[in-house]
Design a protein around this motif. Sequence first.
Motif, PDB file in Angstrom:
ATOM      1  N   GLN A  79       1.998   6.492  18.430  1.00 57.14           N
ATOM      2  CA  GLN A  79       1.358   5.204  18.253  1.00 57.14           C
ATOM      3  C   GLN A  79       0.139   5.028  19.155  1.00 57.14           C
ATOM      4  O   GLN A  79      -0.840   4.386  18.776  1.00 57.14           O
ATOM      5  N   GLY A  80       0.156   5.634  20.336  1.00 50.67           N
ATOM      6  CA  GLY A  80      -0.916   5.448  21.308  1.00 50.67           C
ATOM      7  C   GLY A  80      -2.272   5.967  20.887  1.00 50.67           C
ATOM      8  O   GLY A  80      -3.299   5.422  21.286  1.00 50.67           O
ATOM      9  N   ASN A  81      -2.310   7.033  20.075  1.00 47.30           N
ATOM     10  CA  ASN A  81      -3.613   7.548  19.628  1.00 47.30           C
ATOM     11  C   ASN A  81      -3.694   7.689  18.105  1.00 47.30           C
ATOM     12  O   ASN A  81      -4.586   8.353  17.592  1.00 47.30           O
ATOM     13  N   HIS A  82      -2.749   7.070  17.392  1.00 51.46           N
ATOM     14  CA  HIS A  82      -2.776   7.003  15.924  1.00 51.46           C
ATOM     15  C   HIS A  82      -2.758   8.385  15.272  1.00 51.46           C
ATOM     16  O   HIS A  82      -3.413   8.616  14.258  1.00 51.46           O
ATOM     17  N   THR A  83      -2.010   9.322  15.860  1.00 52.63           N
ATOM     18  CA  THR A  83      -1.930  10.677  15.318  1.00 52.63           C
ATOM     19  C   THR A  83      -0.504  11.022  14.939  1.00 52.63           C
ATOM     20  O   THR A  83       0.452  10.329  15.312  1.00 52.63           O
ATOM     21  N   THR A 113      -3.128   2.869  11.866  1.00 55.71           N
ATOM     22  CA  THR A 113      -3.148   2.590  13.301  1.00 55.71           C
ATOM     23  C   THR A 113      -1.806   2.010  13.706  1.00 55.71           C
ATOM     24  O   THR A 113      -1.184   1.260  12.955  1.00 55.71           O
ATOM     25  N   SER A 114      -1.340   2.410  14.872  1.00 52.26           N
ATOM     26  CA  SER A 114      -0.089   1.875  15.440  1.00 52.26           C
ATOM     27  C   SER A 114       1.103   2.043  14.512  1.00 52.26           C
ATOM     28  O   SER A 114       1.815   1.093  14.215  1.00 52.26           O
ATOM     29  N   SER A 115       1.343   3.255  14.063  1.00 50.89           N
ATOM     30  CA  SER A 115       2.479   3.534  13.186  1.00 50.89           C
ATOM     31  C   SER A 115       3.805   3.345  13.926  1.00 50.89           C
ATOM     32  O   SER A 115       3.987   3.836  15.022  1.00 50.89           O
ATOM     33  N   ASP A 116       4.713   2.631  13.286  1.00 53.89           N
ATOM     34  CA  ASP A 116       6.052   2.444  13.840  1.00 53.89           C
ATOM     35  C   ASP A 116       7.093   3.327  13.175  1.00 53.89           C
ATOM     36  O   ASP A 116       8.268   3.226  13.489  1.00 53.89           O
ATOM     37  N   GLY A 117       6.689   4.170  12.248  1.00 51.43           N
ATOM     38  CA  GLY A 117       7.672   5.024  11.613  1.00 51.43           C
ATOM     39  C   GLY A 117       7.078   5.902  10.537  1.00 51.43           C
ATOM     40  O   GLY A 117       5.997   5.620  10.016  1.00 51.43           O
ATOM     41  N   VAL A 118       7.797   6.988  10.220  1.00 53.31           N
ATOM     42  CA  VAL A 118       7.370   7.944   9.200  1.00 53.31           C
ATOM     43  C   VAL A 118       8.577   8.427   8.414  1.00 53.31           C
ATOM     44  O   VAL A 118       9.708   8.374   8.893  1.00 53.31           O
ATOM     45  N   HIS A 137       4.156   3.837   8.335  1.00 55.22           N
ATOM     46  CA  HIS A 137       3.892   2.422   8.582  1.00 55.22           C
ATOM     47  C   HIS A 137       2.510   2.287   9.204  1.00 55.22           C
ATOM     48  O   HIS A 137       2.100   3.123  10.009  1.00 55.22           O
ATOM     49  N   ASP A 138       1.783   1.262   8.826  1.00 52.63           N
ATOM     50  CA  ASP A 138       0.465   0.966   9.390  1.00 52.63           C
ATOM     51  C   ASP A 138       0.504  -0.472   9.899  1.00 52.63           C
ATOM     52  O   ASP A 138       0.509  -1.417   9.109  1.00 52.63           O
ATOM     53  N   ALA A 139       0.536  -0.650  11.223  1.00 49.53           N
ATOM     54  CA  ALA A 139       0.700  -1.978  11.817  1.00 49.53           C
ATOM     55  C   ALA A 139      -0.529  -2.858  11.674  1.00 49.53           C
ATOM     56  O   ALA A 139      -0.418  -4.067  11.571  1.00 49.53           O
TER      57      ALA A 139
END
Length: 161
Positions: A79-83, A113-118, A137-139
């Motif tokens: 989540q910190g670098n959107h990768t 950006t800021s994904s909380d899950g895959v 997820h895209d926050a």
Amino acid sequence: MTCRRRRSRRRAPPTTWAGTSTSPRRTGVCTGTRPLRPGGTSRTAVDVVGAGHLVADVEGVTIARDRTSSSGHLIVSCQGNHTFQVYDLAAPHTWRKQFTVAGSSANGTDAVTSSDGVDVTRAALGTTFPQGVFVTHDAANTGGQMSNFKLVDAGDVLGDY
């Protein structure tokens, strides 16, 4: 590092699992096996923040089984670098690549950006997702007030294996 277990719903054997660390900042990812006897568990650290390819917060992890063999890959969202980081599922869990999910002005979508899950499946899902689908997820949804999910052909992020 202490890890919590997340079960995979894929074709993985029911004793294979992957999970993120239980620290407040989710600082690592583990994989392991659960023997078919009570009380037996083993865990192996795959990577940790600051010592490899992960950037805090490590929010999501999923198992992508190969389409042609019994091996596979771990996909981890940072989540910190959107990768997203990709590792071999089998030990020694070699890091394979990093990718992002970019926006597309042609499709009117923004970058993840800021994904909380895959999650991922390698099953062919028709002409739209012939090599399966990678879902994240895209926050932060540009132009919208709510978060959303982005769907990408799994072959675009994992290759044709």
